[in-house]
Structures are given as structure tokens and as C-alpha cells.
Write an enzyme that holds these catalytic residues in place. Structure first.
Site, PDB file in Angstrom:
ATOM      1  N   SER A  17       0.838  -1.190   0.000  1.00  0.00           N
ATOM      2  CA  SER A  17       0.000   0.000   0.000  1.00  0.00           C
ATOM      3  C   SER A  17       0.876   1.244   0.000  1.00  0.00           C
ATOM      4  CB  SER A  17      -0.944  -0.011   1.196  1.00  0.00           C
ATOM      5  OG  SER A  17      -0.207  -0.130   2.390  1.00  0.00           O
ATOM      6  N   CYS A  18       0.249   2.373  -0.235  1.00  0.00           N
ATOM      7  CA  CYS A  18       0.935   3.650  -0.335  1.00  0.00           C
ATOM      8  C   CYS A  18       1.883   3.833   0.852  1.00  0.00           C
ATOM      9  CB  CYS A  18      -0.110   4.766  -0.358  1.00  0.00           C
ATOM     10  SG  CYS A  18       0.588   6.395  -0.619  1.00  0.00           S
ATOM     11  N   PRO A  19       3.094   4.281   0.624  1.00  0.00           N
ATOM     12  CA  PRO A  19       3.663   4.763  -0.643  1.00  0.00           C
ATOM     13  C   PRO A  19       4.510   3.728  -1.374  1.00  0.00           C
ATOM     14  CG  PRO A  19       5.128   5.383   1.117  1.00  0.00           C
ATOM     15  CD  PRO A  19       3.992   4.570   1.755  1.00  0.00           C
TER      16      PRO A  19
END
Length: 81
Positions: A17-19
């Protein structure tokens, strides 16, 4: 439907997941030669806007396409310099 790009390398960031998708994409694109295309496979829906935004704001890369599949988002990034 598959995009018609001459893919030099595929980066699998599914589950990240981000980033991390952007961080790993940047690292992988740095390894490519000019004009090569990196295919990025992600499961994070936010990667659609994240990778688009990163490519738009980064010199030397161009987002040439994105596809939304069954829980997998495909991004095609070309190294331009």
C-alpha cells in the site's frame, strides 16, 4: 484486454500500500534504459492516482497507460531520459 506496450520489465507490488508502489516503481524505473517501459502490477486502488501523480511530477518518466482489472491495477511507465 492487454495493452500493447513493449514491456522491458514487470514490477509486482501486489499487496503493498501507499507509498510502496510508487517507491518501488521509482527504484525499478531507475534501472531501465531510456524508452523502456515498466509494467507495474498493484492491488492498491490508490496506486492509480499515486503513480499518475508521481509520473506527472517526475522528470524523465511518462505514464503511458493504466488498466483496471480484477482487483489488479496495471500501470505502464516509460523512461524518457
Amino acid at each position: 484486454m492487454s495493452a500493447e506496450y513493449d514491456i522491458a520489465e514487470t514490477l509486482d507490488v501486489k499487496g503493498a500500500s501507499c507509498p510502496m508502489p510508487v517507491v518501488k516503481t521509482k527504484g525499478a524505473i531507475d534501472e531501465l534504459a531510456e524508452e523502456q517501459v515498466l509494467e507495474v502490477l498493484a492491488t492498491d486502488p490508490g496506486s492509480m492516482s499515486d503513480i499518475d501523480g508521481w509520473a506527472s511530477g517526475t522528470a524523465g518518466v511518462e505514464l503511458v497507460g493504466q488498466e483496471e482489472g480484477d482487483n489488479v491495477y496495471k500501470h505502464y511507465v516509460r523512461k524518457t531520459e
